[in-house]
Design an enzyme around this catalytic site. Structure first.
Site, short mmCIF file in Angstrom:
data_model
loop_
_atom_site.label_atom_id
_atom_site.label_comp_id
_atom_site.label_asym_id
_atom_site.label_seq_id
_atom_site.Cartn_x
_atom_site.Cartn_y
_atom_site.Cartn_z
CB ALA A 65 -0.91 0.00 1.22
N GLY A 108 -0.27 -5.11 0.18
CA GLY A 108 -1.36 -5.05 -0.79
C GLY A 108 -1.01 -5.71 -2.10
CD GLU A 111 -3.75 -7.52 1.78
OE1 GLU A 111 -4.35 -7.76 2.83
OE2 GLU A 111 -3.39 -6.36 1.45
CD GLU A 131 0.15 -6.05 5.22
OE1 GLU A 131 -0.44 -5.97 4.14
OE2 GLU A 131 0.82 -7.07 5.55
#
Length: 257
Positions: A65, A108, A111, A131
């Site tokens: 992210a 991300g 993901e 994270e």
């Protein structure tokens, strides 16, 4: 036109989407996710698109992210994060989705990889959910999809330690389907996508849905869906064309009917 993506229109039924934020290792900003969701919505509606490939650069598929963007959000901003709806649209894409991954696929990025149906990885790819190093946890399906993909022990290790795994480990664990040389990753993904795009579109879509049912429901429910889908396809023109082509020893010409 999207500013964070490079999009090649469908060729042989395959649309290629390249994440393009080189200055940020393709970090998944809200703007990029919105553009990607919009492109997938367009691919969903386009009858000429039968499969989609998402890739990044040689150095990074997506490094996570956008941390700088995250730092600007307070609790209210997090609770009303527009990225949630973008992720939902990406995950709901019903046509075959292939990820061609080189370099970093972290946070991300990992993901996003797990939203794909097939993952072709370069031997230099690295997958992780770091994270925990920021005092948070994965927030776009990382804890849920990772455990289903690689099993509890490895998922726990990756999420709780923040340590990444390499492409070979990801292959052994079931996170990726194939590992190739980095310079061939996109080409191999294109080969797979073209092979899928040449198949009967209705059968491909229902086959994908049936396989996802196997992941998300009990066996009896999955078998009922499979039988129902099999019966539906028995009444299609493509099924008749497939049988005729086999009998006549020629390539089938599927029209999605």
């Amino acid at each position: 036109m999207p500013s964070n993506l490079l999009v090649q229109p469908p060729a042989d039924g395959v649309r290629l989407i390249t994440l393009h934020r080189p200055q940020a290792l393709n970090a998944l900003s809200t703007e990029l996710l919105a553009e990607l969701a919009t492109e997938l919505d367009a691919a969903e509606r386009d009858e000429h698109t039968r499969a989609v490939i998402i890739t990044g650069s040689r150095k990074a598929f997506a490094a996570g992210a956008d941390v700088n963007e995250m730092a600007e959000r307070d609790l209210v901003g997090i609770l009303n994060d527009p990225r949630v709806s973008h992720w939902q649209r990406i995950a709901a894409f019903s046509k075959p989705l292939i990820a061609a991954v080189n370099g970093y696929a972290l946070g991300g990025g990992c993901e996003l990889v797990m939203c794909a149906d097939i993952v072709i990885a370069g031997s230099d790819a690295r997958f992780g959910q770091p994270e925990i190093n920021l005092g948070i946890i994965p927030g776009a399906g990382g804890t849920q999809r990772l455990l289903r993909a690689v099993g509890k022990p490895l998922a726990m290790q990756m999420v709780l330690s923040g340590e990444a795994i390499d492409a070979r480990h990801a292959l052994q664990a079931g996170l990726v389907s194939e590992v190739t040389e980095p310079e061939l990753t996109v080409e191999r993904a294109l080969q797979v996508a073209r092979a899928i795009a040449a198949k009967a579109p209705l059968a491909v879509r229902l086959a994908k849905e049936a396989l996802l049912k196997a992941q998300d429901t009990d066996l009896a429910t999955g078998l009922r869906f499979e039988r129902h889908a099999f019966t539906l396809l028995a009444g299609t023109a493509d099924r008749n064309e497939g049988i005729r082509a086999f009998q006549e020893k020629r390539p089938a010409r599927f029209l999605g009917q």
